[in-house]
Design a protein around this motif. Structure first.
Motif, PDB file in Angstrom:
ATOM      1  N   ILE A  43       0.854  -1.181   0.000  1.00 40.75           N
ATOM      2  CA  ILE A  43       0.000   0.000   0.000  1.00 40.75           C
ATOM      3  C   ILE A  43       0.895   1.239   0.000  1.00 40.75           C
ATOM      4  N   LYS A  44       0.298   2.409  -0.022  1.00 43.03           N
ATOM      5  CA  LYS A  44       1.056   3.653   0.086  1.00 43.03           C
ATOM      6  C   LYS A  44       1.099   4.094   1.551  1.00 43.03           C
ATOM      7  N   VAL A  45       2.284   4.433   2.020  1.00 42.89           N
ATOM      8  CA  VAL A  45       2.473   4.963   3.372  1.00 42.89           C
ATOM      9  C   VAL A  45       3.373   6.187   3.257  1.00 42.89           C
ATOM     10  N   GLY A  46       2.865   7.328   3.611  1.00 44.95           N
ATOM     11  CA  GLY A  46       3.661   8.545   3.505  1.00 44.95           C
ATOM     12  C   GLY A  46       4.084   8.868   2.090  1.00 44.95           C
ATOM     13  N   GLY A  47       3.275   8.471   1.128  1.00 43.78           N
ATOM     14  CA  GLY A  47       3.581   8.738  -0.270  1.00 43.78           C
ATOM     15  C   GLY A  47       4.462   7.708  -0.934  1.00 43.78           C
ATOM     16  N   ALA A 127      11.920   8.466   5.260  1.00 44.03           N
ATOM     17  CA  ALA A 127      11.571   7.733   6.486  1.00 44.03           C
ATOM     18  C   ALA A 127      10.781   8.625   7.437  1.00 44.03           C
ATOM     19  N   LYS A 128      11.138   9.892   7.509  1.00 40.40           N
ATOM     20  CA  LYS A 128      10.399  10.821   8.366  1.00 40.40           C
ATOM     21  C   LYS A 128       8.958  10.987   7.873  1.00 40.40           C
ATOM     22  N   ARG A 129       8.765  10.950   6.570  1.00 40.36           N
ATOM     23  CA  ARG A 129       7.408  11.036   6.029  1.00 40.36           C
ATOM     24  C   ARG A 129       6.592   9.799   6.387  1.00 40.36           C
ATOM     25  N   VAL A 130       7.232   8.645   6.326  1.00 43.08           N
ATOM     26  CA  VAL A 130       6.553   7.395   6.696  1.00 43.08           C
ATOM     27  C   VAL A 130       6.153   7.437   8.176  1.00 43.08           C
ATOM     28  N   ILE A 131       7.057   7.895   9.015  1.00 38.86           N
ATOM     29  CA  ILE A 131       6.779   7.994  10.454  1.00 38.86           C
ATOM     30  C   ILE A 131       5.622   8.950  10.719  1.00 38.86           C
ATOM     31  N   ALA A 132       5.625  10.093  10.041  1.00 39.20           N
ATOM     32  CA  ALA A 132       4.545  11.064  10.223  1.00 39.20           C
ATOM     33  C   ALA A 132       3.205  10.469   9.815  1.00 39.20           C
ATOM     34  N   SER A 133       3.196   9.701   8.731  1.00 39.34           N
ATOM     35  CA  SER A 133       1.964   9.068   8.268  1.00 39.34           C
ATOM     36  C   SER A 133       1.449   8.061   9.298  1.00 39.34           C
ATOM     37  N   LEU A 134       2.349   7.266   9.861  1.00 37.06           N
ATOM     38  CA  LEU A 134       1.948   6.288  10.871  1.00 37.06           C
ATOM     39  C   LEU A 134       1.375   6.974  12.104  1.00 37.06           C
ATOM     40  N   ARG A 135       2.002   8.050  12.516  1.00 29.81           N
ATOM     41  CA  ARG A 135       1.506   8.775  13.689  1.00 29.81           C
ATOM     42  C   ARG A 135       0.133   9.393  13.422  1.00 29.81           C
ATOM     43  N   ASN A 136      -0.063   9.870  12.204  1.00 28.29           N
ATOM     44  CA  ASN A 136      -1.361  10.441  11.844  1.00 28.29           C
ATOM     45  C   ASN A 136      -2.467   9.398  11.879  1.00 28.29           C
ATOM     46  N   LYS A 137      -2.074   8.137  11.747  1.00 33.61           N
ATOM     47  CA  LYS A 137      -3.057   7.042  11.779  1.00 33.61           C
ATOM     48  C   LYS A 137      -3.226   6.466  13.182  1.00 33.61           C
TER      49      LYS A 137
END
Length: 261
Positions: A43-47, A127-137
């Protein structure tokens, strides 16, 4: 003629080291990326495209940063599935290379050229974008592990408070200065035979971390070489046993610092 060839080889090796690799060891035993599968999905995570596995609503997540061969490597996905099924983590393996893992057969895109587009600095930002996406979820606790190329990315994350814990498995180009800046609990798992992270350097890493009062676990695996934890041969019982030991050490670290705190 021999002197010229030797000089060219040395220049190539130096360029690889400057760009974030431990030389030829980083390219040994490339995985077969045809027909990659796994228990999870993409899937897409953080773009970024990412292989995800484990409970999708878990509040604890682990990011696995690949070596140069990318997120489709079968062994890497098996490791992700193992971490997810054993401890209930939501595991994310991002495609940091945007569909272009290193291909040793592509003579037009040698390692030096390829790394210009896929440097670890860019991987860190992704990686920071992925982390931000996970936190937003709703994910509240995140750990990260990196193999070879990915080890440098995770060492950068460990300098801030992006994750609760970090694991480096045969990392490339992680320096003593990098380790001096680490703030989060970190485990470093390396091979006895490694041109990039030799045992003597690991002793210095451990001394620095201990002096800085950073929780750490440094382990040298005897009889193996760089890349063993993810590019092991399934039909080599000794290699599999050693790789499984490293995976369990990684899992123990995440259980202690990500899941139970």
């Amino acid at each position: 003629m021999f002197t010229i060839v030797l000089h060219l080889l040395c220049v190539t090796l130096c360029l690889q080291l400057q760009q974030g690799l431990s030389g030829p060891q980083c390219l040994e035993h490339p995985p077969n990326l045809n027909g990659t599968s796994g228990a999870g999905s993409v899937i897409k995570v953080g773009g970024l495209k990412a292989y995800v596995t484990g409970p999708p609503r878990s509040k604890v997540a682990i990011i696995l940063a690949s070596d140069v061969f990318g997120y489709e490597a079968p062994n890497l996905r098996k490791i992700a599935d193992k971490v997810a099924s054993t401890a209930g983590f939501h595991v994310v393996v991002p495609d940091f290379f945007y569909g272009e893992p290193y291909n040793p057969n592509n003579t037009q895109r040698n390692m030096t050229v390829w790394l210009k587009d896929h440097g670890t600095d860019k991987g860190f930002e992704d990686a920071k974008r992925v982390i931000a996406s996970l936190r937003n979820k709703g994910v509240s606790r995140i750990g990260a592990a990196g193999f070879c190329w990915g080890g440098k990315v995770v060492s950068e994350l460990a300098k801030g408070y992006y994750t609760k814990a970090a694991v480096l498995l045969h990392p490339s180009r992680v320096t003593l200065d990098d380790i001096k800046a680490v703030k989060t609990p970190i485990s470093i798992l390396v091979a006895q035979f490694d041109n990039g992270t030799p045992p003597a350097l690991m002793k210095q890493f451990q001394e620095v971390l201990t002096t800085n009062k950073v929780d750490n676990f440094v382990k040298i695996f005897p009889g193996v070489s760089h890349g063993w934890a993810v590019r092991y041969a399934e039909d080599n019982a000794t290699a599999v046993k050693s790789a499984n030991e490293a995976h369990q050490d990684m899992l123990n670290w995440f259980t202690k610092y990500v899941q139970k705190r």
